[in-house]
Design a protein around this motif. Sequence first.
Motif, PDB file in Angstrom:
ATOM      1  N   PRO A 131      11.694   1.664  -6.581  1.00  0.00           N
ATOM      2  CA  PRO A 131      11.740   1.167  -5.269  1.00  0.00           C
ATOM      3  C   PRO A 131      10.175   2.309  -4.639  1.00  0.00           C
ATOM      4  O   PRO A 131       9.334   2.675  -5.171  1.00  0.00           O
ATOM      5  CB  PRO A 131      12.704   1.753  -4.994  1.00  0.00           C
ATOM      6  CG  PRO A 131      13.355   2.689  -6.141  1.00  0.00           C
ATOM      7  CD  PRO A 131      12.906   2.917  -7.453  1.00  0.00           C
ATOM      8  N   THR A 132       9.727   2.109  -4.040  1.00  0.00           N
ATOM      9  CA  THR A 132       8.705   2.209  -2.758  1.00  0.00           C
ATOM     10  C   THR A 132       9.265   3.675  -2.049  1.00  0.00           C
ATOM     11  O   THR A 132      10.572   3.067  -1.332  1.00  0.00           O
ATOM     12  CB  THR A 132       8.224   0.708  -1.617  1.00  0.00           C
ATOM     13  OG1 THR A 132       7.391  -0.110  -3.020  1.00  0.00           O
ATOM     14  CG2 THR A 132       7.301   1.321  -0.746  1.00  0.00           C
ATOM     15  N   LEU A 133       8.769   4.330  -2.481  1.00  0.00           N
ATOM     16  CA  LEU A 133       9.531   5.401  -1.390  1.00  0.00           C
ATOM     17  C   LEU A 133       7.974   6.217  -1.367  1.00  0.00           C
ATOM     18  O   LEU A 133       7.748   7.058  -1.760  1.00  0.00           O
ATOM     19  CB  LEU A 133       9.883   5.944  -2.506  1.00  0.00           C
ATOM     20  CG  LEU A 133      11.010   7.856  -2.360  1.00  0.00           C
ATOM     21  CD1 LEU A 133      11.986   7.045  -0.531  1.00  0.00           C
ATOM     22  CD2 LEU A 133      11.368   8.020  -3.537  1.00  0.00           C
ATOM     23  N   PRO A 134       7.716   6.427   0.374  1.00  0.00           N
ATOM     24  CA  PRO A 134       6.361   6.898   0.517  1.00  0.00           C
ATOM     25  C   PRO A 134       6.837   8.560   0.650  1.00  0.00           C
ATOM     26  O   PRO A 134       6.688   9.317   1.239  1.00  0.00           O
ATOM     27  CB  PRO A 134       6.206   6.437   1.662  1.00  0.00           C
ATOM     28  CG  PRO A 134       6.947   5.499   2.078  1.00  0.00           C
ATOM     29  CD  PRO A 134       7.831   5.143   0.994  1.00  0.00           C
ATOM     30  N   ARG A 135       8.526   8.592   1.180  1.00  0.00           N
ATOM     31  CA  ARG A 135       8.914   9.679   1.992  1.00  0.00           C
ATOM     32  C   ARG A 135       9.873  10.009   1.002  1.00  0.00           C
ATOM     33  O   ARG A 135      11.434   8.598   1.799  1.00  0.00           O
ATOM     34  CB  ARG A 135       8.700   9.975   3.399  1.00  0.00           C
ATOM     35  CG  ARG A 135       9.689  11.433   3.684  1.00  0.00           C
ATOM     36  CD  ARG A 135       9.193  11.070   5.988  1.00  0.00           C
ATOM     37  NE  ARG A 135       9.082  12.281   6.091  1.00  0.00           N
ATOM     38  CZ  ARG A 135      10.519  13.075   5.889  1.00  0.00           C
ATOM     39  NH1 ARG A 135      11.386  12.269   5.858  1.00  0.00           N
ATOM     40  NH2 ARG A 135      10.453  14.548   6.793  1.00  0.00           N
ATOM     41  N   ASP A 182       0.376  -1.641  -0.119  1.00  0.00           N
ATOM     42  CA  ASP A 182      -0.107   0.408   0.043  1.00  0.00           C
ATOM     43  C   ASP A 182       0.869   1.507  -0.264  1.00  0.00           C
ATOM     44  O   ASP A 182      -0.278   2.230   0.473  1.00  0.00           O
ATOM     45  CB  ASP A 182      -1.023   0.245   1.438  1.00  0.00           C
ATOM     46  CG  ASP A 182      -1.992  -0.761   0.848  1.00  0.00           C
ATOM     47  OD1 ASP A 182      -1.882  -1.150  -0.284  1.00  0.00           O
ATOM     48  OD2 ASP A 182      -2.783  -1.204   1.723  1.00  0.00           O
ATOM     49  N   LEU A 183       1.938   1.148  -0.630  1.00  0.00           N
ATOM     50  CA  LEU A 183       3.279   2.171  -0.652  1.00  0.00           C
ATOM     51  C   LEU A 183       3.028   3.066  -1.789  1.00  0.00           C
ATOM     52  O   LEU A 183       3.411   1.516  -2.802  1.00  0.00           O
ATOM     53  CB  LEU A 183       4.322   2.304   0.259  1.00  0.00           C
ATOM     54  CG  LEU A 183       4.182   1.698   1.715  1.00  0.00           C
ATOM     55  CD1 LEU A 183       5.595   1.395   2.388  1.00  0.00           C
ATOM     56  CD2 LEU A 183       3.957   3.348   1.901  1.00  0.00           C
ATOM     57  N   PRO A 184       3.208   4.015  -2.006  1.00  0.00           N
ATOM     58  CA  PRO A 184       3.277   3.993  -3.660  1.00  0.00           C
ATOM     59  C   PRO A 184       5.336   3.645  -4.032  1.00  0.00           C
ATOM     60  O   PRO A 184       5.597   3.690  -3.522  1.00  0.00           O
ATOM     61  CB  PRO A 184       3.615   5.501  -3.499  1.00  0.00           C
ATOM     62  CG  PRO A 184       3.745   6.268  -2.876  1.00  0.00           C
ATOM     63  CD  PRO A 184       3.455   5.372  -1.668  1.00  0.00           C
TER      64      PRO A 184
END
Length: 158
Positions: free
Chosen positions: A89-93, A59-61
């Motif tokens: 890669p997944t990177l929320p921040r 559930d992460l962008p």
Amino acid sequence: MRPTFMGRLAVLASTAFVLAGMVSTGSAQAQPAAQAPHPGGLITYSIEFSNPQEKDDNDLPEPYGQVLVQDGLRHTTLWEHPDLDINTPTLPRYPEFGVTHRYADHLISEVCAYVGEDDTGINADDVLANGCEPFHGPGVYTIPGPDGEVTVAVYYIS
């Protein structure tokens, strides 16, 4: 001494010129500060990527694209990543914890984000942000897109 018609006319004309100058100066000073370019320098910032529709395993962008500050002619990239399909890669921040720094050697008038979100194999890629916000110094800038948003927090600029 009695004022003549021509004397009165001269006083009236000069008063009109003075008032016109004051109106012109007043409207120039009334422009919002957000439209005036801010001096560049060392920018301390962080970026958050939000995609409320993200429904894969974590559930992460998985963002790709570019976040930058610009003055219309020149820009400084704050974050950039290519679209690597299933390897984005997944990177929320960004950065993952804390803040990071970048130096802008030009005036800054806008914070911009052109960020997609990889959904390879699930459906079409989402658009998290596509546009700019006027820069007014340290603060929070949220740039929306049809499928989410990118928030740039500028903590300090020197």
